[in-house]
Design an enzyme around this catalytic site. Structure first.
Site, PDB file in Angstrom:
ATOM      1  N   SER A 105       0.849  -1.185   0.000  1.00 53.82           N
ATOM      2  CA  SER A 105       0.000   0.000   0.000  1.00 53.82           C
ATOM      3  C   SER A 105       0.885   1.235   0.000  1.00 53.82           C
ATOM      4  CB  SER A 105      -0.899   0.030   1.243  1.00 53.82           C
ATOM      5  OG  SER A 105      -1.538   1.284   1.384  1.00 53.82           O
TER       6      SER A 105
ATOM      7  N   TYR B  33      -1.862  -0.841  10.225  1.00 53.49           N
ATOM      8  CA  TYR B  33      -1.817  -1.091   8.777  1.00 53.49           C
ATOM      9  C   TYR B  33      -0.535  -0.513   8.191  1.00 53.49           C
ATOM     10  CZ  TYR B  33      -3.522  -1.117   3.916  1.00 53.49           C
ATOM     11  OH  TYR B  33      -3.676  -1.320   2.564  1.00 53.49           O
TER      12      TYR B  33
ATOM     13  N   LYS C  93       2.272  -3.091   6.618  1.00 55.08           N
ATOM     14  CA  LYS C  93       2.484  -3.010   5.175  1.00 55.08           C
ATOM     15  C   LYS C  93       3.920  -2.584   4.862  1.00 55.08           C
ATOM     16  CE  LYS C  93      -1.466  -4.177   3.227  1.00 55.08           C
ATOM     17  NZ  LYS C  93      -1.575  -5.290   2.251  1.00 55.08           N
TER      18      LYS C  93
END
Length: 262
Positions: free
Chosen positions: A143, A156, A160
C-alpha cells in the site's frame, strides 16, 4: 501485447473480491490457471466458477484464512493439485482503525499475521515448487501507506511497511533461482470496501456516497479520481510476465500521483 503467460499457474490470496478478483480475471484472460484463496466459501466458489467460464481456464477455490498457519498450510497443499505454482500474489489484507496508545497487542498480532506472516509462510511453502518448475514470480500487494502513512491506521502502516521490506529481502534470496519478487504500493482503488465505508459515513447525511468518494480523491490524488481494480490488475499482469524480466526487488507506486515525495 502477448505476455507469454498461457499455461502458467497463479496463486492469489484474497481472490474472491476487489483487487484480488480483478487480478484473477486479468491473469485468466492471459491463459493462466488460478488458485483463488479466500475465507468466504460461497462467494469464493461462485467467483472462481465465473472466472473459469469467462476465460476458459481452470480455477481452484481454496477456502482458508491465510492469517493462520493452518490456513497457509491448506493453501500450499491445495496448490499441489496443479503441481505447484509459477506465480504467487500475496493480496489478502484489510485496513485498520486505531490509535497506537489504545490498540491492544492482539490487534497488532492479527495484522502482523495477515500482512506479513502469511507472505512468509506462503513463500516457504510455494517458492520451493517454483524452483523445481524453473522459476517464477512473487508479488506483494502492499500500500502507499507503507511509505506515506495515514494517521488513523498505524497498524496497517507498520505491517504493510514490513511486508515491503520482506519482499525486498526475499527478492535478494531467490533471484538466483530465476524467481523475481516485487511489491506494488497502490493508492486509492475503488474496491467494495471503499464503497461500503462511504455509504456508512453518508447514511445520515443524504447518502451521497459518490460525492464523499470524490472528495477523498480530490484531497489525496492529483489525478482526482479513484483507480479501478482492473487498472491495478493490468500492472500486476505486466510484472508477472517476462516483459518485466529485469524488475527485481522493486516497489512500484500505482497511486494516481498520491505519493508526495520522489
Amino acid at each position: 501485447m502477448d505476455m507469454h503467460l498461457s499455461g502458467k499457474v497463479a496463486v492469489i490470496t484474497g481472490g474472491s473480491v476487489g483487487i484480488g478478483l480483478a487480478i484473477a480475471n486479468a491473469l485468466a484472460e492471459e491463459g493462466v490457471d488460478i488458485v483463488m484463496a479466500a475465507r468466504q466459501g460461497d462467494r469464493l466458489k461462485d467467483e472462481a466458477a465465473k472466472v473459469a467460464k469467462a476465460h476458459g481456464i481452470k480455477t481452484l477455490p481454496v477456502v482458508c484464512d491465510v492469517a493462520t498457519a493452518a490456513g497457509c498450510d491448506t493453501l500450499i497443499a491445495a496448490t499441489e493439485a496443479f503441481g505447484g505454482a509459477d506465480i504467487l500474489i500475496n493480496n489478502a489484507g484489510s485496513g485498520s482503525n486505531e490509535t497506537i496508545l489504545e490498540a491492544p497487542d492482539e490487534k497488532w498480532q492479527h495484522y502482523w499475521e495477515l500482512h506479513v506472516m502469511a507472505a512468509v509462510r506462503l513463500a516457504r511453502g510455494i517458492v520451493p515448487g517454483m524452483k523445481r518448475r524453473g522459476g517464477g514470480v512473487v508479488l506483494h500487494n502492499a500500500s502507499i501507506c507503507a511509505t506515506q502513512p495515514l494517521w488513523y491506521e498505524p497498524i496497517y502502516n507498520v505491517t504493510k511497511s514490513a511486508l515491503m521490506m520482506f519482499s525486498k529481502t526475499l527478492a535478494n534470496e531467490v533471484v538466483k533461482d530465476n524467481i523475481r519478487v516485487n511489491t506494488v504500493n497502490a493508492g486509492l482503488i475503488l474496491t467494495p470496501d471503499w464503497i461500503k465505508t462511504a455509504k456508512q459515513l453518508t447514511s445520515d447525511k443524504g447518502g451521497d456516497w459518490e460525492a464523499y468518494l470524490q472528495g477523498v480523491a480530490d484531497e489525496y490524488a492529483p489525478i482526482r479520481r479513484f483507480g479501478k481494480p482492473e487498472e491495478l490488475a493490468a500492472f500486476f499482469v505486466f510484472l508477472c510476465s517476462d516483459r518485466a524480466s529485469y524488475s527485481v526487488g522493486s516497489t512500484y507506486h500505482v497511486d494516481g500521483g498520491m505519493l508526495k515525495t520522489v
